[in-house]
Design an enzyme around this catalytic site. Structure first.
Site, PDB file in Angstrom:
ATOM      1  N   HIS A  98       0.849  -1.185   0.000  1.00 34.00           N
ATOM      2  CA  HIS A  98       0.000   0.000   0.000  1.00 34.00           C
ATOM      3  C   HIS A  98       0.892   1.246   0.000  1.00 34.00           C
ATOM      4  O   HIS A  98       1.992   1.222   0.559  1.00 34.00           O
ATOM      5  CB  HIS A  98      -0.932  -0.009   1.214  1.00 34.00           C
ATOM      6  N   ASP A 100       1.169   3.899   1.546  1.00 30.92           N
ATOM      7  CA  ASP A 100       1.698   4.498   2.772  1.00 30.92           C
ATOM      8  C   ASP A 100       2.695   3.573   3.485  1.00 30.92           C
ATOM      9  O   ASP A 100       3.087   3.842   4.622  1.00 30.92           O
ATOM     10  CB  ASP A 100       0.563   4.911   3.720  1.00 30.92           C
ATOM     11  N   HIS A 101       3.104   2.503   2.808  1.00 30.39           N
ATOM     12  CA  HIS A 101       4.097   1.587   3.370  1.00 30.39           C
ATOM     13  C   HIS A 101       5.292   1.378   2.444  1.00 30.39           C
ATOM     14  O   HIS A 101       6.262   0.741   2.839  1.00 30.39           O
ATOM     15  CB  HIS A 101       3.446   0.237   3.710  1.00 30.39           C
ATOM     16  N   HIS A 189      -5.804  -8.168   5.156  1.00 24.38           N
ATOM     17  CA  HIS A 189      -5.722  -6.753   4.769  1.00 24.38           C
ATOM     18  C   HIS A 189      -5.283  -6.690   3.300  1.00 24.38           C
ATOM     19  O   HIS A 189      -5.868  -5.953   2.504  1.00 24.38           O
ATOM     20  CB  HIS A 189      -4.740  -6.027   5.680  1.00 24.38           C
ATOM     21  N   HIS A 256      -1.609   2.531  12.796  1.00 28.08           N
ATOM     22  CA  HIS A 256      -2.162   3.854  12.467  1.00 28.08           C
ATOM     23  C   HIS A 256      -3.028   4.416  13.594  1.00 28.08           C
ATOM     24  O   HIS A 256      -4.207   4.705  13.392  1.00 28.08           O
ATOM     25  CB  HIS A 256      -2.990   3.758  11.177  1.00 28.08           C
TER      26      HIS A 256
END
Ligand SMILES: [Zn+2]
Length: 272
Positions: A98, A100-101, A189, A256
Site C-alpha cells: 500500500h 503508505d508503506h 488486509h 495507524h
C-alpha cells in the site's frame, strides 16, 4: 554479538474516515493517523520495515487524505534523524505494498527489498477496490511503466527511475530472516501481508502488526479496516497476532493509531 536496536521513524500523518478505520462500526468523521517505519540495527545489517508515503504521490492521487509531512518525516529525513544514512540500509522489508508503506522505497536503491510473494503478484493485478491502495508503484519502475501502459498513460523519462531495478526477495510462510527478526504471515488486509516480531536483549519483544491492526481498539475488539482483500482472513490474522503476543509476552505496536503513537519512543530515541 552486538545488541539489536529498534528505531521508530515518524513519517507524518494522513486522514481517513472513521468508517474506514473501523469497518462497519465507525463512528464516522475524520481521523488523522500516523504513518511510521521501523529501522532495525542488527548484527547482520540495517533493516527497514516499511518506508512510509510519498507526499507528492498522495497530493497527486489521494489529496483527500490531507498529508502532513515535514522534511524530517520523509524517509531520508527520518533515517538521518535516527543517526543513519539512507544509502547504508541493507534490507527494506515491506509489510505490504500500500502507498503508505512503500512510498520511500525509491530512495533506497542500494537495499535488497523483501516482501511476501503473494503481495508481489497481487499489486500488479489488484481488485478494483484495491487500486488506490496500490497506487504508488514507484518501488518497482518496471511495474510502474507496465501500469502506465495498461492505463494508456505516457510516463515522461525520469533519469532517477529509468536506471534502477530493485533487488527483490520474495518469501512465503513464517520466516526468521535474521536472529530474532520474525516475519509473521498476516493475510487479509492484503494478499501477502507480513507483521514483524523483534526480539531484543533488554526488553520484551516488539510486535509490529503493520496494517493487520490499525489501532489498539481494532486489535482488542477484532475490528478490521475497510481496506482489505479478505475480511475473514483479516480477523483470523488479528487472532493469530494475539496468540503470538501472548506466547512471546510481546508488546503490541499497531500501525495507524495517533494516541498509541504518542506513547512510542520515536527516533533518535531507540529500544534495545
Ligand atoms: Zn495497508
Amino acid at each position: 554479538m552486538k545488541d539489536t536496536k529498534v528505531y521508530i521513524l515518524d513519517g507524518g500523518t494522513l486522514v481517513i474516515d472513521g468508517f474506514h478505520v473501523y469497518w462497519n462500526r465507525g463512528p464516522a468523521g475524520e481521523v488523522r493517523f500516523p504513518v511510521y517505519s521501523v529501522l532495525i540495527d542488527h548484527a547482520d545489517g540495517l533493516y527497514l520495515f516499511d518506508t512510509g508515503y510519498d507526499y507528492d504521490h498522495v497530493m497527486a492521487v489521494l489529496p483527500f487524505e490531507k498529508p502532513q509531512q515535514t522534511k524530517e518525516q520523509t524517509i531520508q529525513g527520518a533515517i538521518e534523524k535516527a543517526g543513519y544514512r539512507t544509502q547504508d540500509i541493507n534490507y527494506v522489508i515491506n509489510s505490504h505494498y500500500h502507498f503508505d508503506h512503500c512510498g520511500g522505497n525509491k530512495h533506497l536503491k542500494e537495499a535488497c527489498t523483501v516482501c511476501h510473494a503473494a503481495e508481489f503478484g497481487q499489486c500488479k493485478c489488484p481488485q478494483p477496490f484495491e487500486i488506490l491502495g496500490y497506487s504508488d508503484m514507484s518501488f518497482h519502475p518496471d511495474m510502474l511503466r507496465e501500469k502506465a501502459k495498461r492505463e494508456g498513460k505516457d510516463l515522461p523519462p525520469d533519469p532517477e527511475m529509468d536506471v534502477w531495478t530493485p533487488k527483490v526477495e520474495l518469501l512465503t510462510g513464517q520466516q526468521e530472516i535474521a536472529k530474532g527478526l520474525h516475519l509473521i504471515e498476516t493475510p487479509g488486509h492484503t494478499a501477502g501481508h507480513y507483521s514483524l516480531l523483534v526480539e531484543l536483549s533488554g526488553r520484551k519483544p516488539m510486535l509490529f502488526t503493520a496494517d493487520a491492526a490499525y489501532t489498539r481498539k481494532g486489535f482488542d475488539e477484532e475490528i478490521i479496516s475497510s481496506f482489505h482483500l479478505d475480511p475473514v482472513a483479516a480477523v483470523q490474522s488479528i487472532r493469530k497476532l494475539k496468540d503470538i503476543a501472548l506466547k512471546h509476552e510481546a508488546e503490541i505496536f499497531v500501525s495507524h493509531d495517533l494516541e498509541q503513537f504518542g506513547t512510542y519512543k520515536t527516533a533518535p530515541a531507540h529500544y534495545s
